[in-house]
Write an enzyme that holds these catalytic residues in place. Structure first.
Site, short mmCIF file in Angstrom:
data_model
loop_
_atom_site.label_atom_id
_atom_site.label_comp_id
_atom_site.label_asym_id
_atom_site.label_seq_id
_atom_site.Cartn_x
_atom_site.Cartn_y
_atom_site.Cartn_z
N ASP A 1 5.54 1.14 27.37
CA ASP A 1 5.32 1.05 25.93
C ASP A 1 3.82 1.12 25.63
OD1 ASP A 1 5.07 -1.42 27.20
OD2 ASP A 1 5.66 -2.58 25.44
N ASP B 1 -2.92 -0.77 28.70
CA ASP B 1 -4.09 -1.48 28.18
C ASP B 1 -5.23 -1.34 29.20
OD1 ASP B 1 -5.67 -3.21 26.74
OD2 ASP B 1 -4.21 -4.80 26.58
N ASP C 1 4.73 -7.20 21.32
CA ASP C 1 5.00 -8.56 20.86
C ASP C 1 3.75 -9.39 20.67
OD1 ASP C 1 4.53 -8.78 23.76
OD2 ASP C 1 5.18 -10.85 23.51
N ARG D 1 8.81 -7.75 18.29
CA ARG D 1 9.18 -6.53 19.02
C ARG D 1 10.17 -5.69 18.22
NH1 ARG D 1 7.72 -7.23 24.57
NH2 ARG D 1 7.94 -9.33 25.38
C1 PRP Z 1 2.54 -4.82 28.66
C2 PRP Z 1 2.95 -3.39 28.93
C3 PRP Z 1 2.41 -3.13 30.28
C4 PRP Z 1 1.20 -4.02 30.37
C5 PRP Z 1 -0.01 -3.19 30.17
O1 PRP Z 1 3.47 -5.67 29.20
O2 PRP Z 1 4.35 -3.22 28.89
O3 PRP Z 1 3.33 -3.44 31.30
O4 PRP Z 1 1.28 -4.97 29.31
O5 PRP Z 1 -1.17 -3.97 30.30
P1 PRP Z 1 -2.32 -3.59 31.31
O6 PRP Z 1 -2.56 -2.12 31.18
O7 PRP Z 1 -3.51 -4.41 30.81
O8 PRP Z 1 -1.92 -4.00 32.68
P2 PRP Z 1 3.44 -7.26 28.94
O9 PRP Z 1 2.83 -7.95 30.11
O10 PRP Z 1 2.84 -7.55 27.60
O11 PRP Z 1 4.99 -7.62 28.99
P3 PRP Z 1 6.15 -7.20 27.96
O12 PRP Z 1 6.44 -5.73 28.22
O13 PRP Z 1 7.30 -8.07 28.36
O14 PRP Z 1 5.66 -7.45 26.58
#
Ligand code: PRP
Length: 195
Positions: free
Chosen positions: A110, A113, A169, A175
């Protein structure tokens, strides 16, 4: 989305200051990504792999925008601690059920970051010797990236500030908004009311 539709999200919508990407804009871009994947993977029976949980909204729509045979599987990861997450240390708490050796894999996110989660997962998947491994993300925060990663399919760039909806979220809420909006500052600031 019509104003009354936005208002119909009541408690959730009142915490959003501005819509960044409307439902229609997101659906159109998801359709384009699905069309590109259908073209590029014809006769390759690709396996789409997602990491829970935020991706489920995008994954469900992307799958329906793909018009060739395709399979789906999910993994789940967890951080040992906030500090370890910053160092890219995550652990897999749910593995794939489908073997990927020799398969054409599209890893679906999704949002990317820092890229640390993706970097860990890609190395893990690559070790299983897929025939190919590409990345498809709906949202990208390039300004936050700590690791240079090759992303084949991308939907939209996101700003550095906090946005929610369509899988994204804040404290597990928002979400289910079908659009992406900017969360009001008084919602996420320390000591704020939250939802
Ligand atoms: C989000 C997203 C990625 C991660 C990216 O997941 O789905 O897996 O963060 O971040 P990064 O590039 O800094 O590693 P999150 O941990 O928020 O979990 P979720 O999908 O359950 O919201």
């Amino acid at each position: 989305m019509k104003p009354q539709d936005f208002q119909s999200y009541g408690l959730l919508a009142q915490d959003i200051s501005e819509i960044l990407y409307t439902t229609e804009t997101i659906q159109q871009r998801v359709f384009e990504l699905g069309s590109a994947i259908s073209r590029d993977y014809e006769n390759k029976n690709p396996l789409l792999v997602g990491v829970l949980k935020g991706v489920v909204f995008f994954m469900a729509d992307l799958l329906r925008a793909i018009n060739i045979p395709v399979e789906v599987d999910f993994i789940a990861v967890s951080s040992y601690s906030p500090e370890s997450r910053e160092q890219g240390l995550v652990r897999m708490v749910k593995d794939l059920e489908i073997p990927i050796a020799g398969r054409h894999i599209i890893f679906v996110e999704d949002v990317i970051d820092t890229g640390l989660t993706l970097n860990y997962i890609l190395r893990n998947l690559q070790a299983r010797q897929p025939a190919s491994l590409q990345v498809c993300t709906l949202f990208d925060k390039p300004d936050h990236r700590l690791i240079d990663l090759d992303i084949k399919y991308k939907g939209f760039d996101l700003p550095g500030y906090f946005v929610v909806g369509y899988g994204l979220d804040f404290k597990e809420k928002y979400r289910n908004l079908p659009f992406v909006g900017v969360l009001k500052a008084d919602v996420f600031k320390p000591g704020s009311r939250g939802i």
